[in-house]
Design a protein around this motif. Structure first.
Motif, PDB file in Angstrom:
ATOM      1  N   SER A  84      11.440 -14.569  -0.371  1.00 47.48           N
ATOM      2  CA  SER A  84      10.100 -14.106  -0.720  1.00 47.48           C
ATOM      3  C   SER A  84      10.070 -12.592  -0.629  1.00 47.48           C
ATOM      4  O   SER A  84      10.983 -11.965  -0.073  1.00 47.48           O
ATOM      5  N   GLU A  85       8.992 -12.011  -1.163  1.00 48.01           N
ATOM      6  CA  GLU A  85       8.874 -10.562  -1.126  1.00 48.01           C
ATOM      7  C   GLU A  85       8.706 -10.059   0.294  1.00 48.01           C
ATOM      8  O   GLU A  85       9.242  -9.008   0.659  1.00 48.01           O
ATOM      9  N   ASP A  86       7.969 -10.808   1.126  1.00 51.50           N
ATOM     10  CA  ASP A  86       7.787 -10.386   2.514  1.00 51.50           C
ATOM     11  C   ASP A  86       9.099 -10.433   3.282  1.00 51.50           C
ATOM     12  O   ASP A  86       9.408  -9.518   4.070  1.00 51.50           O
ATOM     13  N   GLU A  87       9.874 -11.504   3.071  1.00 52.97           N
ATOM     14  CA  GLU A  87      11.165 -11.602   3.752  1.00 52.97           C
ATOM     15  C   GLU A  87      12.118 -10.500   3.291  1.00 52.97           C
ATOM     16  O   GLU A  87      12.891  -9.949   4.088  1.00 52.97           O
ATOM     17  N   LEU A  88      12.051 -10.172   2.016  1.00 56.74           N
ATOM     18  CA  LEU A  88      12.904  -9.093   1.505  1.00 56.74           C
ATOM     19  C   LEU A  88      12.525  -7.757   2.148  1.00 56.74           C
ATOM     20  O   LEU A  88      13.408  -6.991   2.569  1.00 56.74           O
ATOM     21  N   ALA A  89      11.221  -7.474   2.242  1.00 53.95           N
ATOM     22  CA  ALA A  89      10.788  -6.220   2.862  1.00 53.95           C
ATOM     23  C   ALA A  89      11.208  -6.170   4.325  1.00 53.95           C
ATOM     24  O   ALA A  89      11.643  -5.118   4.832  1.00 53.95           O
ATOM     25  N   LEU A  90      11.101  -7.304   5.032  1.00 51.85           N
ATOM     26  CA  LEU A  90      11.496  -7.340   6.438  1.00 51.85           C
ATOM     27  C   LEU A  90      13.000  -7.110   6.591  1.00 51.85           C
ATOM     28  O   LEU A  90      13.442  -6.362   7.483  1.00 51.85           O
ATOM     29  N   SER A  91      13.797  -7.718   5.729  1.00 50.75           N
ATOM     30  CA  SER A  91      15.248  -7.528   5.828  1.00 50.75           C
ATOM     31  C   SER A  91      15.637  -6.085   5.484  1.00 50.75           C
ATOM     32  O   SER A  91      16.572  -5.540   6.064  1.00 50.75           O
ATOM     33  N   PHE A  92      14.880  -5.442   4.581  1.00 50.41           N
ATOM     34  CA  PHE A  92      15.118  -4.032   4.284  1.00 50.41           C
ATOM     35  C   PHE A  92      14.879  -3.164   5.520  1.00 50.41           C
ATOM     36  O   PHE A  92      15.645  -2.244   5.818  1.00 50.41           O
ATOM     37  N   GLU A  93      13.787  -3.456   6.231  1.00 51.18           N
ATOM     38  CA  GLU A  93      13.479  -2.680   7.434  1.00 51.18           C
ATOM     39  C   GLU A  93      14.577  -2.821   8.483  1.00 51.18           C
ATOM     40  O   GLU A  93      14.997  -1.835   9.104  1.00 51.18           O
TER      41      GLU A  93
ATOM     42  N   PHE B  81       6.470   0.030   0.198  1.00 50.73           N
ATOM     43  CA  PHE B  81       5.225  -0.196  -0.534  1.00 50.73           C
ATOM     44  C   PHE B  81       4.480   1.125  -0.665  1.00 50.73           C
ATOM     45  O   PHE B  81       4.233   1.823   0.324  1.00 50.73           O
ATOM     46  N   ILE B  82       4.144   1.444  -1.926  1.00 51.63           N
ATOM     47  CA  ILE B  82       3.441   2.689  -2.206  1.00 51.63           C
ATOM     48  C   ILE B  82       2.237   2.366  -3.073  1.00 51.63           C
ATOM     49  O   ILE B  82       2.384   1.832  -4.178  1.00 51.63           O
ATOM     50  N   GLY B  83       1.077   2.665  -2.573  1.00 51.38           N
ATOM     51  CA  GLY B  83      -0.139   2.419  -3.334  1.00 51.38           C
ATOM     52  C   GLY B  83      -0.569   3.665  -4.062  1.00 51.38           C
ATOM     53  O   GLY B  83      -1.214   4.527  -3.474  1.00 51.38           O
ATOM     54  N   GLY B  84      -0.218   3.787  -5.295  1.00 47.18           N
ATOM     55  CA  GLY B  84      -0.604   4.960  -6.060  1.00 47.18           C
ATOM     56  C   GLY B  84       0.460   5.313  -7.082  1.00 47.18           C
ATOM     57  O   GLY B  84       1.525   4.675  -7.174  1.00 47.18           O
ATOM     58  N   ASP B  85       0.154   6.325  -7.885  1.00 47.18           N
ATOM     59  CA  ASP B  85       1.059   6.780  -8.936  1.00 47.18           C
ATOM     60  C   ASP B  85       2.106   7.703  -8.317  1.00 47.18           C
ATOM     61  O   ASP B  85       1.780   8.829  -7.901  1.00 47.18           O
ATOM     62  N   VAL B  86       3.325   7.240  -8.274  1.00 47.19           N
ATOM     63  CA  VAL B  86       4.397   8.023  -7.653  1.00 47.19           C
ATOM     64  C   VAL B  86       4.660   9.295  -8.445  1.00 47.19           C
ATOM     65  O   VAL B  86       4.946  10.359  -7.868  1.00 47.19           O
ATOM     66  N   ASP B  87       4.550   9.232  -9.758  1.00 51.04           N
ATOM     67  CA  ASP B  87       4.831  10.411 -10.570  1.00 51.04           C
ATOM     68  C   ASP B  87       3.849  11.543 -10.287  1.00 51.04           C
ATOM     69  O   ASP B  87       4.197  12.726 -10.416  1.00 51.04           O
ATOM     70  N   ALA B  88       2.646  11.195  -9.915  1.00 56.38           N
ATOM     71  CA  ALA B  88       1.629  12.217  -9.673  1.00 56.38           C
ATOM     72  C   ALA B  88       1.693  12.795  -8.275  1.00 56.38           C
ATOM     73  O   ALA B  88       0.953  13.732  -7.965  1.00 56.38           O
ATOM     74  N   MET B  89       2.551  12.263  -7.428  1.00 54.92           N
ATOM     75  CA  MET B  89       2.638  12.710  -6.049  1.00 54.92           C
ATOM     76  C   MET B  89       3.831  13.625  -5.856  1.00 54.92           C
ATOM     77  O   MET B  89       4.868  13.472  -6.507  1.00 54.92           O
ATOM     78  N   THR B  90       3.663  14.565  -4.937  1.00 59.78           N
ATOM     79  CA  THR B  90       4.810  15.352  -4.485  1.00 59.78           C
ATOM     80  C   THR B  90       5.539  14.566  -3.413  1.00 59.78           C
ATOM     81  O   THR B  90       5.056  13.536  -2.918  1.00 59.78           O
ATOM     82  N   ALA B  91       6.731  15.063  -3.051  1.00 58.83           N
ATOM     83  CA  ALA B  91       7.499  14.371  -2.013  1.00 58.83           C
ATOM     84  C   ALA B  91       6.746  14.375  -0.689  1.00 58.83           C
ATOM     85  O   ALA B  91       6.779  13.384   0.067  1.00 58.83           O
ATOM     86  N   GLU B  92       6.009  15.481  -0.391  1.00 59.57           N
ATOM     87  CA  GLU B  92       5.264  15.541   0.865  1.00 59.57           C
ATOM     88  C   GLU B  92       4.107  14.539   0.863  1.00 59.57           C
ATOM     89  O   GLU B  92       3.868  13.831   1.858  1.00 59.57           O
ATOM     90  N   GLU B  93       3.413  14.468  -0.258  1.00 62.52           N
ATOM     91  CA  GLU B  93       2.299  13.509  -0.355  1.00 62.52           C
ATOM     92  C   GLU B  93       2.806  12.082  -0.285  1.00 62.52           C
ATOM     93  O   GLU B  93       2.188  11.219   0.345  1.00 62.52           O
TER      94      GLU B  93
END
Length: 380
Positions: free
Chosen positions: A77-86, A110-122
């Motif tokens: 599942s997606e949750d299990e995949l995220a946990l194994s990544f951590e 998990f990133i909520g928002g437009d990654v292209d519009a964000m800087t690395a710091e944001e």
């Protein structure tokens, strides 16, 4: 005439010396060239073998670590995949895991928002990522189309980002989990890459070889420094080997630690041959000088003997003729006057003494010749 003979002897001596010296010089030159060619070929084979072994070992280490990481992932599942990544990121310091879906959103992190519009710091503040991880995720998202295009038929690819700061390498695989599909990958930092390279070269490189791993431009894959990889590069003393197909586009370069070692060995051999040639030349020179001296003494002694024989022949004829004519006069006349007889007898006595002195001179000359032959430096 003696001078002409001396000049002839000098030319003969020079010829006797020059011929063997020239022959030895030619032989020594050919041998040095053969040694230079053999040493160069041996050095090239050693460097080529070293580069090939390191490239194979490096590719094997990368594949093994990648397979271990893939085997650790839970794709139920997606949750299990995220946990194994951590858990995987905690076990592999410096590694950055990601899951990018086909709709260009990140499942992990998990990133909520437009990654292209964000800087690395944001991006780092929003997703609670470190600056290095935020920069890596930003680079992955910006090159998502490139990553999808580089996937092989088996659904995997290895991509190197030499212009990213910090630079990193990514192992990309297809993701299919439930209704979602996309890409999953592991981004390996420069420190992680340096660890691979150090492990691959630690036990396989001799003291006389330096091995570096570079990109196609010749820059180091860890820090991009071209110093030891691009400068001071001698193609005669360097071997390269690319990693196997399916691995990262890196090149293993093996070069001699001291490129002048072969040249110095050849120079030592040349100096040895030169010293031998000089020694042989000196021996020949001394031998020829002795031979020329002996020959010169023989020629001089022969000339002296010839001159002496001519002089003695002339000196012998005069007293012999006087003695003979006086004796014939005494024999042919019966009643010769007393004063004439006395004169003939005095001539015979005087010339006899002269012959005696001449014979003594011949005997002394013979003794002098014997002494001259045995000791020419003696004064007479």
């Amino acid at each position: 005439m003696r001078r002409d003979r001396g000049i002839q002897l000098l030319f003969v001596a020079l010829g006797i010396i020059a011929v063997p010296i020239v022959v030895l010089g030619i032989i020594a030159t050919q041998h040095v060239r053969h040694i230079e060619r053999s040493l160069g070929e041996r050095e090239a084979r050693m460097l080529e073998q070293c580069a090939r072994v390191v490239a194979r070992d490096l590719a094997t280490r990368i594949s093994e670590e990648e397979l271990q990481a893939l085997g650790f992932l839970d794709l139920e599942s997606e949750d299990e995949l995220a946990l194994s990544f951590e858990i995987l990121e905690a076990a592999l310091p410096g590694a950055v895991c990601f899951a990018l879906l086909d709709n260009n959103t990140f499942l992990y992190p998990f990133i909520g928002g437009d990654v292209d519009a964000m800087t690395a710091e944001e991006l780092g503040e929003l997703a609670m990522l470190t600056p290095t991880r935020a920069t890596t995720i930003k680079q992955i998202h910006a090159r998502r189309q490139l990553l999808r295009g580089k996937l092989y038929e088996d659904g995997s690819a290895k991509v190197f980002f030499p212009y990213a700061r910090p630079r990193f390498a990514a192992s990309i695989h297809r993701l299919s989990i439930g209704p979602s599909s996309g890409l999953i990958g592991f981004c390996w930092s420069a420190d992680h890459i340096r660890g691979w390279c150090t492990s691959a070269t630690a036990d396989l490189v001799t003291d006389g070889v330096i091995v570096t791993v570079t990109d196609a431009l010749g820059d180091s894959v860890t820090d991009g420094n071209p110093g030891t990889d691009r400068r001071n590069r001698d193609p005669m003393y360097e071997a390269t080997c690319s990693l196997e197909t399916g691995s990262f586009p890196w090149i293993v370069r093996a070069r001699a630690k001291d490129p002048m070692a072969v040249s110095q060995s050849i120079q030592r051999q040349e100096r040895l041959y030169l010293a031998t040639l000089v020694l042989v030349s000196l021996v020949l020179l001394v031998g020829v000088a002795m031979l020329a001296g002996i020959t010169w003494r023989e020629v001089e002694l022969g000339q002296i003997k010839a001159d002496f024989a001519a002089n003695v022949s002339h000196e012998l004829l005069t007293p012999v003729a006087l003695i003979r004519s006086s004796a014939e006069a005494l024999v042919s006349r019966d009643n010769i006057a007393h004063d004439r007889m006395q004169r003939y007898l005095k001539i015979i006595g005087r010339e006899s003494r002269r012959l005696t002195d001449l014979m003594n001179t011949v005997l002394r000359f013979s003794q002098a010749c014997l002494l001259y032959t045995s000791d020419p430096s003696h004064e007479y």
